[in-house]
Design an enzyme around this catalytic site. Sequence first.
Site, PDB file in Angstrom:
ATOM      1  N   PRO A 133       0.825  -1.245  -0.240  1.00 31.26           N
ATOM      2  CG  PRO A 133      -0.833  -1.504   1.463  1.00 31.26           C
ATOM      3  CD  PRO A 133       0.556  -2.173   1.108  1.00 31.26           C
ATOM      4  N   GLY A 136       4.254   1.674  -3.896  1.00 25.73           N
ATOM      5  CA  GLY A 136       4.123   1.786  -5.578  1.00 25.73           C
ATOM      6  C   GLY A 136       5.289   1.182  -5.987  1.00 25.73           C
ATOM      7  NE  ARG A 262       8.820  -3.086 -16.346  1.00 26.75           N
ATOM      8  CZ  ARG A 262       9.884  -3.085 -15.334  1.00 26.75           C
ATOM      9  NH1 ARG A 262      11.228  -3.552 -15.707  1.00 26.75           N
ATOM     10  NH2 ARG A 262       9.879  -2.473 -14.365  1.00 26.75           N
ATOM     11  CD  GLU A 382       3.408  -6.423 -14.961  1.00 22.81           C
ATOM     12  OE1 GLU A 382       3.348  -7.947 -15.103  1.00 22.81           O
ATOM     13  OE2 GLU A 382       2.423  -5.981 -14.442  1.00 22.81           O
TER      14      GLU A 382
END
Length: 404
Positions: A133, A136, A262, A382
């Site tokens: 949380p 990031g 990715r 991603e």
Amino acid sequence: MADRLAQTDGLTDIQQEILSTVRSFVDKEILPVATELEHRDEYPTDIVEGLKELGIFGLMIPEEYGGLGESLLTYALTVEEIARGWMSVSGIINTHFIVAYMIKQHGTQEQKDRFLPRMATGEVRGAFSMSEPGLGSDVSAIRTKGVRDGDDYVLNGQKMWLTNGGSSNLVAVLCRTDEGQPEDAPAHRSMTTFLIEKEPGFGPNPTVPGLTVPGKIDKMGYKGVDTTELILQDVRVPADSVLGGAGGQGFYQMMDGVEVGRVNVAARGCGVARRAFELGISYAQQRHTFGKAIAQHQAIQFKLAEMATKVEAAHQMMVNAARKKDSGERNDLEAGMAKYLAAEFCKEVVEDAFRIHGGYGFSKEYEIERLYREAPMLLIGEGTAEIQKMIIGRRLLEEYRIQG
């Protein structure tokens, strides 16, 4: 509709057969129901069962473990086709695929034998968990801890943004484990990936005391697939649940998984952009203003030209990144470029298709409304554009460092 765009040279007969089968499945089983399921935020159970039967969950798992043993390129092109139908379905597969890839590349022989055959059939479905949380993009700042206790580890913390968090029954969780590391050791050397088997579902887990998946996060788009938190309170796991058997490797294992992820996100961007272009060029030929189809107005032709060029460019960069990884070479530069470009171009192509639809693009009756809400997820999934540019910039300075 003709498929002039997003073609891939040099595919084998097997690759072409797989893609043809997937494209047919998308046209018959996904596109007709995607928008309705998405508006209800309903998990696509029937679609997932169909993909299991096609062997998609085992696409890159080696044949010795019951998979199809295909390349990252085949997988990425498959994802592009599926995302063209409904991006959420490609998300259900992606996290599963990343966990299977990590086990294949980094797992012990016992872990490969235990999980890969069941992952190939879709009986075991994977989710992976890095984010929290409060952090990031800054993975090195994770706080979830694993502390050694005899033959076990005890895990405590809170994770965020797990795709398939509720529907999966195997989660790869990145935790901080400081054992054997000096106080000033870099954070990335103090991380370990744990493989946790659990029951699917929400709430406290019946088979893993202390593990809770609170419920689905309500999202703007990317619906149908469940995105969740994961709470760990004194969760006890055996030491053999450490991916690869040795602690301290988790950061590298996860980054390897994210690298192929990715390419997957780039492929999703290509698929969604291609669908948006199809919708835009079709609608432009049906809608009439000032006595002719809007496709005959130069302003709309310019839009279509830009959209098609972006679809083509993103596809070729995605293919290049996948082929680089398949060749055994480092591909973080190419994967970063492909993900960055495909996500940005997807957003732009979807918005242009939305503009072509005029007021109808704002109506939930039209598919472009769904795509307009889905595309933003690719800008952050991603790794954000800023993270991609950081990776690209660092790698370019490595490659082009001046001597002396």
